[in-house]
Design an enzyme around this catalytic site. Sequence first.
Site, PDB file in Angstrom:
ATOM      1  N   SER A  69      40.494  42.314  39.221  1.00  0.00           N
ATOM      2  CA  SER A  69      39.577  43.061  38.364  1.00  0.00           C
ATOM      3  C   SER A  69      40.223  43.588  37.089  1.00  0.00           C
ATOM      4  O   SER A  69      39.571  43.648  36.056  1.00  0.00           O
ATOM      5  CB  SER A  69      38.969  44.223  39.145  1.00  0.00           C
ATOM      6  N   LYS A  96      28.090  43.794  40.858  1.00  0.00           N
ATOM      7  CA  LYS A  96      28.565  43.187  39.612  1.00  0.00           C
ATOM      8  C   LYS A  96      27.552  42.121  39.185  1.00  0.00           C
ATOM      9  O   LYS A  96      26.500  42.471  38.671  1.00  0.00           O
ATOM     10  CB  LYS A  96      29.997  42.712  39.798  1.00  0.00           C
ATOM     11  N   HIS A 101      34.557  39.903  41.743  1.00  0.00           N
ATOM     12  CA  HIS A 101      34.419  39.596  40.316  1.00  0.00           C
ATOM     13  C   HIS A 101      34.178  38.111  40.059  1.00  0.00           C
ATOM     14  O   HIS A 101      33.995  37.718  38.919  1.00  0.00           O
ATOM     15  CB  HIS A 101      35.648  40.080  39.550  1.00  0.00           C
TER      16      HIS A 101
END
Lengths: 88, 409
Positions: free
Chosen positions: B187, B247, B216
């Site tokens: 990240s 996300k 991610h």
Amino acid sequence: MAAGQHNEPSPETFAALYELIGTFNKTGAALAPETRFAEDLNFDSLIVMEFVASVEDKFDISMPLNILPDILTIGDFGVALEKLLSER
Amino acid sequence: MADIFDRFAGLMAQRDALFGDGGRDPFSVTMTEVLSQTEAMIDGHRTILVGTNNYLGLTFAPEALAAAHAALDAGGTGTTGSRVANGTYSGHTELEQALREFYNTKHAMVFSTGFLANAGILSTLMGPDDFILMDADCHASIYDGVRASAAQIIRFKHNDAADLDKRLARLADKPGNKLIVVEGIYSMLGDMAPMKEIAAVKRKHANTYLLSDEAHSLGVLGKYGRGLPEQEGVEEDVDFIVGTFSKSVGTVGGFCVSNHPQFNILRLVCRAYVFTASLPPAVVAAAKVNLGLIHNGGALRTRLMRNARHLHTGLSELGLKIASGVSPVVAVVAPDPQVAATFWRGLLDAGVYVNLALPPATPFGYSLLRASLCAVHTEEQLDEVIAIFAGVATSLGLIEPHRKRLAAG
């Protein structure tokens, strides 16, 4: 891990640890069994990681993170290291 | 008598040194109005958001909004119960079915956040005779999870499959199971795991399993958005995928998927699953719809990577140091925490929001201005971001004025 529960680490163990610690010691603090990693040597978590990896490679052992919270001094580390070596 | 907060004195001093002058700080940034996926009003100023991890821009997907509205009206604002009590609605089981179809796995388990999914799975899966081998740069939720595990924890050098191999070889005589833990995209810097090499090392050693945190990379990598294992063609080797809905999926929640036949026993023993209220119906409905949009989101992924290249190139050409290659995370390295804090504040005052990331949360002790891209950023927005970076970096003396490439240039 109280050092008193185990035999004092050998001079050879201390010599090896001092040599490895030397490459990470930015403070110039004197190295002795009672020298503390955090307070005296300013080892942060990143340096601890690299130092532990260097010990693992030198002695060809695995050093689980679980034992680290109980290690404050070089002497503590020596005791933990010899215990791991004896279990190998 | 020591005060109960005295042990934070060092941290408080550091905070006050960076932000004690009364200016804006990261802890009090409040979005007073969200204008779109890429813009918000912060303290009365229109601000371009380049640090939200909203990679595909699905937070306002009309299909998800409609499904969330309907679920809210039908099921209420919350379940008020754990998944194993009164908190499993048909929406939750449908979402788990959607995850099984998305990943083509036999099992899926939905948690209330991604942090809880990591903390829950990693604290529970392995016993006292087992070993967890984790990449040194893993996320805080992984560290917290393994700390609560009974297993022996061994870190290997970041993204170094040979180092992992060496550490596994040392454990060859130990009878316990071994679990390798990596992340698809890390990240802070946006760098990717060498997943093919890691999978090859895993195959080489007995009783060894692989878990990848795809927080991610879900929606970002792979033809169908299944992350780095899909992109690298090694999904068969990944025994557990942990991910988040917060996300690319554009809402909140976490999950773990696996093909292991006994996976569902974790529903009985995973405390982060058993002792937490389940996700509200509206969140569950939005997550399910957006998983479908991600599966068919090739065009969004193309736009995301085009935007990533645009920002990466633009900031590099200014003379700024970027921590890794092109990825949806573009982390600019500042010389120290003080400069990073001033840099961050200068960007915000000029209308650009990025994340300020300081050691010890960062690899290499880096002080970072961490930007993350969104598929729906426009080229004009990104050019404005680059121009504002140029102005602030020049005023801080970090780059030469003549290297500044204006938006129009």
